[in-house]
Design an enzyme around this catalytic site. Structure first.
Site, mmCIF file in Angstrom:
data_model
loop_
_atom_site.group_PDB
_atom_site.id
_atom_site.type_symbol
_atom_site.label_atom_id
_atom_site.label_comp_id
_atom_site.label_asym_id
_atom_site.label_seq_id
_atom_site.Cartn_x
_atom_site.Cartn_y
_atom_site.Cartn_z
ATOM 1 N NE ARG A 43 16.283 36.298 -78.751
ATOM 2 C CZ ARG A 43 17.268 35.557 -79.239
ATOM 3 N NH1 ARG A 43 17.188 35.096 -80.470
ATOM 4 N NH2 ARG A 43 18.314 35.276 -78.514
ATOM 5 C CE LYS A 65 -4.106 42.331 -69.730
ATOM 6 N NZ LYS A 65 -4.847 42.531 -68.475
ATOM 7 C CD GLU A 107 -14.145 37.648 -67.645
ATOM 8 O OE1 GLU A 107 -14.339 38.867 -67.829
ATOM 9 O OE2 GLU A 107 -13.169 37.194 -67.018
ATOM 10 C CE LYS A 149 -9.763 41.068 -73.920
ATOM 11 N NZ LYS A 149 -9.425 39.908 -73.112
ATOM 12 C CD GLU A 159 -4.174 45.944 -68.010
ATOM 13 O OE1 GLU A 159 -4.865 45.071 -68.542
ATOM 14 O OE2 GLU A 159 -3.667 45.839 -66.901
ATOM 15 N NE ARG A 163 -5.842 44.386 -72.619
ATOM 16 C CZ ARG A 163 -5.329 43.461 -73.399
ATOM 17 N NH1 ARG A 163 -4.466 43.794 -74.334
ATOM 18 N NH2 ARG A 163 -5.662 42.195 -73.244
ATOM 19 C CG ASN A 167 -7.785 44.550 -65.389
ATOM 20 O OD1 ASN A 167 -7.810 43.452 -65.920
ATOM 21 N ND2 ASN A 167 -6.752 45.371 -65.489
ATOM 22 C CG HIS A 170 -10.887 40.724 -63.746
ATOM 23 N ND1 HIS A 170 -12.112 41.096 -64.265
ATOM 24 C CD2 HIS A 170 -10.518 39.618 -64.434
ATOM 25 C CE1 HIS A 170 -12.436 40.262 -65.229
ATOM 26 N NE2 HIS A 170 -11.495 39.350 -65.342
ATOM 27 C CG HIS A 174 -7.220 38.255 -60.331
ATOM 28 N ND1 HIS A 174 -6.542 39.189 -61.082
ATOM 29 C CD2 HIS A 174 -7.817 37.439 -61.229
ATOM 30 C CE1 HIS A 174 -6.726 38.936 -62.370
ATOM 31 N NE2 HIS A 174 -7.491 37.879 -62.481
ATOM 32 C CG HIS A 187 -11.345 33.848 -64.462
ATOM 33 N ND1 HIS A 187 -10.577 34.536 -63.556
ATOM 34 C CD2 HIS A 187 -11.601 34.722 -65.481
ATOM 35 C CE1 HIS A 187 -10.371 35.764 -64.009
ATOM 36 N NE2 HIS A 187 -10.972 35.901 -65.162
HETATM 37 N N1 NAD Z 1 -5.768 36.382 -71.454
HETATM 38 C C1 NAD Z 1 -6.886 36.960 -71.119
HETATM 39 O O1 NAD Z 1 -7.200 38.058 -71.556
HETATM 40 C C2 NAD Z 1 -7.828 36.238 -70.192
HETATM 41 C C3 NAD Z 1 -9.107 36.742 -69.976
HETATM 42 C C4 NAD Z 1 -9.983 36.030 -69.171
HETATM 43 C C5 NAD Z 1 -9.569 34.854 -68.583
HETATM 44 N N2 NAD Z 1 -8.314 34.398 -68.790
HETATM 45 C C6 NAD Z 1 -7.878 33.146 -68.168
HETATM 46 O O2 NAD Z 1 -8.653 32.074 -68.708
HETATM 47 C C7 NAD Z 1 -8.726 31.043 -67.740
HETATM 48 C C8 NAD Z 1 -10.147 30.551 -67.636
HETATM 49 O O3 NAD Z 1 -10.589 30.111 -68.892
HETATM 50 P P1 NAD Z 1 -11.692 28.968 -69.019
HETATM 51 O O4 NAD Z 1 -12.836 29.298 -68.166
HETATM 52 O O5 NAD Z 1 -11.904 28.739 -70.458
HETATM 53 O O6 NAD Z 1 -11.003 27.753 -68.257
HETATM 54 P P2 NAD Z 1 -10.291 26.441 -68.761
HETATM 55 O O7 NAD Z 1 -9.376 26.678 -69.888
HETATM 56 O O8 NAD Z 1 -9.724 25.806 -67.539
HETATM 57 O O9 NAD Z 1 -11.515 25.552 -69.293
HETATM 58 C C9 NAD Z 1 -12.498 25.141 -68.374
HETATM 59 C C10 NAD Z 1 -12.763 23.638 -68.506
HETATM 60 O O10 NAD Z 1 -13.510 23.402 -69.684
HETATM 61 C C11 NAD Z 1 -12.949 22.306 -70.418
HETATM 62 N N3 NAD Z 1 -13.350 22.528 -71.808
HETATM 63 C C12 NAD Z 1 -12.823 23.362 -72.726
HETATM 64 N N4 NAD Z 1 -13.578 23.383 -73.846
HETATM 65 C C13 NAD Z 1 -14.626 22.557 -73.630
HETATM 66 C C14 NAD Z 1 -15.770 22.164 -74.399
HETATM 67 N N5 NAD Z 1 -16.001 22.695 -75.602
HETATM 68 N N6 NAD Z 1 -16.625 21.274 -73.852
HETATM 69 C C15 NAD Z 1 -16.409 20.768 -72.606
HETATM 70 N N7 NAD Z 1 -15.369 21.113 -71.826
HETATM 71 C C16 NAD Z 1 -14.494 22.007 -72.330
HETATM 72 C C17 NAD Z 1 -11.480 22.397 -70.093
HETATM 73 O O11 NAD Z 1 -10.836 21.176 -70.307
HETATM 74 C C18 NAD Z 1 -11.513 22.778 -68.608
HETATM 75 O O12 NAD Z 1 -11.683 21.646 -67.798
HETATM 76 C C19 NAD Z 1 -8.212 31.612 -66.429
HETATM 77 O O13 NAD Z 1 -6.938 31.091 -66.174
HETATM 78 C C20 NAD Z 1 -8.140 33.112 -66.703
HETATM 79 O O14 NAD Z 1 -7.125 33.746 -65.972
HETATM 80 C C21 NAD Z 1 -7.451 35.059 -69.590
#
Ligand code: NAD
Length: 290
Positions: A43, A65, A107, A149, A159, A163, A167, A170, A174, A187
């Site tokens: 939990r 999130k 972003e 942020k 949100e 907040r 988006n 987005h 999406h 992304h």
């Molecule tokens: N929770 C939130 O508020 C929020 C906000 C924005 C995005 N997101 C989510 O985040 C995700 C995208 O994040 P991302 O772009 O980090 O993608 P990701 O986590 O898939 O990482 C991208 C790639 O980079 C590699 N990687 C990570 N660190 C590295 C490093 N230091 N050197 C080399 N390679 C590295 C990973 O293995 C992966 O292949 C999406 O799913 C999106 O929906 C969430």
């Protein structure tokens, strides 16, 4: 869902208890997944994030999130679970691929607009150093984005209102990611295109106060090497994305009720309209031109 189950099984086998802390190390997928697992295990146990992509440092790791995707759409299963701490070591960013670097920049542009005129000026002034990956510039912009942020999230953690500004771009992003197939586009690259579309839409339907702000953001996206239109996305990232393929992908956007997407649209630097709805005909006509 399967990976989430494996993480939870691992936590159980490792005999974590309610005082344990789960530490994530990786990109936004890891902080989203690890945050969700931590919020569910017994939990809810503590989570600390050590994000290692530009996108996860400036955005995904902050704000609490968590999410995984469902077949019906991206991030449709998740919780709010604030991390105890976030540690960003910008040295980790030196090994990112070009695509993952670009993704973080998308972003950053969004966050600078939300931060207001001073943040936007700062990003414009730093664009060349940022593109050159100057270490000091990267570190200070990561910090700037986190403060912006964190400020927005502190005002509205769940949100209910303010907040939603985060988006911006987005609803388009999406739908683009869903239509292109998850994993096809980074992304933040989809977000950059979504920003370009949001500024164009806002300008064309009369929400943007100054058309020069659209040009300004378009210039910034271009200076950072980001796509601004569907045409640029198709050309540079090898995706088809026809308007008739894209439209159905808006139907399940979780920000609107099913079938009616809502858009966050820019008005002035730091100011946004948070829930703009369009008739299907308007959206289809707008997308067809892009
Ligand atoms: N929770 C939130 O508020 C929020 C906000 C924005 C995005 N997101 C989510 O985040 C995700 C995208 O994040 P991302 O772009 O980090 O993608 P990701 O986590 O898939 O990482 C991208 C790639 O980079 C590699 N990687 C990570 N660190 C590295 C490093 N230091 N050197 C080399 N390679 C590295 C990973 O293995 C992966 O292949 C999406 O799913 C999106 O929906 C969430």
């Amino acid at each position: 869902m399967n990976v989430l189950e494996r993480v939870l099984d691992f936590a159980s086998e490792a005999q974590l208890d309610r005082k344990s802390c789960l530490v994530t190390f990786g990109g936004g997928v890891m902080t989203d997944l690890g945050g969700l697992a931590a919020s569910l295990f017994k939990r809810g146990i503590d989570v600390v994030h050590a994000p290692t992509t530009l996108l996860s440092q400036v955005d995904a790791s902050v704000g609490g999130k968590t999410a995984i995707n469902l077949a019906a759409g991206k991030n449709l299963a998740g919780t709010f679970h604030q991390p105890r701490a976030v540690f960003c070591d910008t040295d980790t960013l030196t090994t990112l691929t070009d695509a993952d670097w670009l993704s973080g920049l998308g972003e950053i542009v969004k966050t600078a607009w939300i931060g207001g005129i001073e943040s936007l000026n700062l990003l414009e002034e730093s664009a060349a150093q940022l593109t050159a990956k100057d270490a000091g510039t990267v570190a200070s912009l990561v910090a700037e984005c986190i403060w912006i942020k964190a400020r927005v999230v502190a005002e509205d953690p769940r949100e209910q209102g303010a907040r939603r500004a985060l988006n911006l771009g987005h609803t388009f992003a999406h739908a683009i990611e869903k239509a292109a197939g998850y994993g096809t586009l980074p992304h933040g690259v989809a977000v950059a295109c979504g920003l370009g579309l949001a500024f164009a839409l806002s300008d064309e339907i009369g929400h943007l106060a100054n058309a020069t702000d659209r040009e300004r953001v378009e210039r910034l996206l271009a200076a950072l090497g980001l796509p601004r239109t569907l045409a640029e996305l198709r050309e540079r990232f090898d995706v088809t994305l026809r308007a008739d393929e894209l439209l159905p992908a808006f139907a399940h956007d979780k920000k609107g009720s099913v079938g009616k997407p809502e858009f966050v649209l820019p008005t002035r630097p730091g100011e946004l309209e948070l829930a703009v709805r369009l008739e299907d005909g308007v959206l289809a006509a707008f997308l067809a031109k892009r």
